[in-house]
Enzyme design. Structure first.
Site, PDB file in Angstrom:
ATOM      1  N   ARG A   7       0.842  -1.211   0.000  1.00  0.00           N
ATOM      2  CA  ARG A   7       0.000   0.000   0.000  1.00  0.00           C
ATOM      3  C   ARG A   7       0.874   1.257   0.000  1.00  0.00           C
ATOM      4  NH1 ARG A   7      -1.283   1.615   4.744  1.00  0.00           N
ATOM      5  NH2 ARG A   7      -1.947  -0.412   5.514  1.00  0.00           N
TER       6      ARG A   7
ATOM      7  N   ASP B 143      -8.561  20.138 -12.565  1.00  0.00           N
ATOM      8  CA  ASP B 143      -8.851  18.824 -13.131  1.00  0.00           C
ATOM      9  C   ASP B 143      -8.543  18.921 -14.622  1.00  0.00           C
ATOM     10  OD1 ASP B 143      -9.976  16.591 -14.321  1.00  0.00           O
ATOM     11  OD2 ASP B 143     -11.677  16.501 -12.950  1.00  0.00           O
TER      12      ASP B 143
HETATM   13  C1  PLP Z   1     -13.347  15.556 -15.846  1.00  0.00           C
HETATM   14  C2  PLP Z   1     -13.451  14.328 -15.002  1.00  0.00           C
HETATM   15  N1  PLP Z   1     -12.869  14.328 -13.784  1.00  0.00           N
HETATM   16  C3  PLP Z   1     -12.950  13.236 -12.976  1.00  0.00           C
HETATM   17  C4  PLP Z   1     -13.612  12.105 -13.383  1.00  0.00           C
HETATM   18  C5  PLP Z   1     -13.687  10.931 -12.434  1.00  0.00           C
HETATM   19  O1  PLP Z   1     -12.814   9.932 -12.834  1.00  0.00           O
HETATM   20  P1  PLP Z   1     -13.026   8.369 -12.530  1.00  0.00           P
HETATM   21  O2  PLP Z   1     -14.215   7.940 -13.333  1.00  0.00           O
HETATM   22  O3  PLP Z   1     -11.745   7.750 -12.964  1.00  0.00           O
HETATM   23  O4  PLP Z   1     -13.276   8.251 -11.072  1.00  0.00           O
HETATM   24  C6  PLP Z   1     -14.197  12.056 -14.626  1.00  0.00           C
HETATM   25  C7  PLP Z   1     -14.905  10.848 -15.072  1.00  0.00           C
HETATM   26  O5  PLP Z   1     -15.573  10.836 -16.095  1.00  0.00           O
HETATM   27  C8  PLP Z   1     -14.121  13.208 -15.472  1.00  0.00           C
HETATM   28  O6  PLP Z   1     -14.702  13.235 -16.682  1.00  0.00           O
END
Ligand code: PLP
Length: 405
Positions: A72, A196
């Site tokens: 982990r 993000d």
């Molecule tokens: C812009 C964005 N951020 C985060 C995520 C979440 O990712 P995960 O599905 O790998 O948890 C997604 C999933 O579609 C996404 O489109």
């Protein structure tokens, strides 16, 4: 384009094969994607980092080990991926998690009850659900704002705001936030900036170079690129963030497994050439949709009609592989979604194969109706994650589906 110093794998940092670092500090992006974080396997010379599918590591004596104690806490395959993506995103360190949402959740543990976060209003539906249904219970407060509007963003900060969480381009209507400008607004107030970067990919946009403090990805998407793994990663630059994320990755334990790390590591080697084709195909498809009489509205940053087209040109390399378009009615959208043959009706994005989806009933089903209307996620909206197939085949498929409307 020159790139900032590449991050090396912990095995190198530990001195295991310190003479084999081939990557120079000024290696270019495509070279960094292939080599950063990896060295030939110390025990065999295997050029590809093995899948270290192990839970523990035998120690030479009490307190004498090779830097790896428990699966982990440390795994060499995961460490190679983390070194690779930290370098790709021009960060200091990276931490890989079981999914994109697990990575988002880990970032949020930097905060405590009573803290406030300013969030891009048109963020991924699952992020909204995590914030509203889970993290609010722990005392965090969130305000959703159109972060492409600088005045609106500035007025959303409160005395207890500790984080600005930006998604750009947004999912699914592809609004663009000016990252240097919002980072300056946040930093003036002592607020940390998280971006993000899943939709753009680091090929198109590197937020840390534009002022962000942390970048996160759902590696499930463009970084893996082959629709065969679920994962997430956070890249940090500040010592306080880095130390906490390292701690919490182990303390909470939501880690990415070695097989997934290996799959993403394979994916990042081809990221630049895949992205070039994603972008080229998406530009042609967006132009086709924009000129089609049955399509009401197309959201694509590469179109001159896009509200932040000039900003996208400045901030991104290419305009991304995602397109959203409005068909006028839910019935028309349904006809297109049910009539495509090559494009697969499926959630997710960023794979080599083209996926088509209906945000309202799929990715954004957890976002309340009123909020969806405010951010333009209407019932007639269709989203395409453009793959890397021959674009003529994709255009023919779309044309025959639109003919049925
Ligand atoms: C812009 C964005 N951020 C985060 C995520 C979440 O990712 P995960 O599905 O790998 O948890 C997604 C999933 O579609 C996404 O489109």
């Amino acid at each position: 384009m020159r790139h900032r110093a590449a991050v090396i794998a912990p095995s190198i940092a530990l001195g295991v094969r310190s003479t084999i670092v081939k990557l120079r500090d000024n290696a270019r992006f495509d070279t960094v994607c292939i080599h950063a974080g990896q060295v030939p396997d110390p025990s065999t010379g295997a050029i590809i980092t093995p899948i270290y599918q192990t839970s523990t590591y035998v120690q030479d004596g009490l307190g004498v080990h090779k830097g790896y104690e428990y699966g982990r806490t440390h795994n060499p395959t995961r460490a190679a991926l983390e070194g690779n993506i930290a370098a790709i995103e021009s960060g200091r360190e990276a931490f890989a998690f079981a999914s994109g949402l697990a990575a988002t959740r880990a970032v949020m543990t930097l905060l405590q009850a009573g803290d406030h976060v300013v969030v891009t209003d048109n963020t991924y539906g699952g992020t909204y659900r995590l914030f509203e249904r889970v993290l609010r219970k722990g005392g965090l407060d969130f305000s959703y704002v159109d972060t492409s509007d600088l005045d609106a963003t500035a007025s959303a900060f409160k005395p207890n705001t500790k984080m600005l969480f930006v998604e750009t381009p947004t999912n699914p209507v592809l609004r663009i936030t000016d990252l240097p400008a919002v980072s300056a607004l946040a930093h003036d107030r002592g607020v940390a900036v998280v971006v993000d970067n899943t939709f753009a990919s680091p090929y198109a946009q590197r937020p840390i170079e534009l002022g962000a403090d942390m970048v996160l990805h759902s590696t499930t998407k463009f970084l893996n690129g082959h629709s065969d793994s679920v994962g997430g990663i956070v890249v940090s630059v500040r010592d306080d963030h880095t130390d906490w994320l390292r701690f919490v990755q182990n303390a909470e334990g939501g880690i990415m497994g070695p097989m997934d790390a290996w799959l993403v590591l394979r994916g990042t080697k081809t990221l630049p050439i895949r992205m070039e084709r994603h972008h080229a195909n998406a530009e042609r498809i967006a132009a086709f949709l924009a000129s089609h009489p049955k399509v009401k509205l197309v959201h694509y940053p590469g179109l001159p009609t896009h509200p932040q087209h000039e900003l996208a040109r400045r901030q991104m390399r290419g305009f991304g592989g995602l397109i959203a378009f409005a068909m006028g009615t839910l019935e028309n959208a349904r006809t297109v979604l049910n009539s495509v043959r090559l494009m697969a009706l499926a959630e997710s994005l960023g794979g080599v194969e083209t996926l088509i989806s209906h945000p309202v009933s799929m990715t954004h089903a957890s976002v309340p109706y009123d909020h969806r209307q405010e951010i333009g996620v209407t019932d007639d909206l269709v989203r395409i994650s453009v793959g890397i197939e021959d674009c003529d085949d994709l255009l023919e498929d779309l044309a025959q589906a639109l003919d049925r409307v």
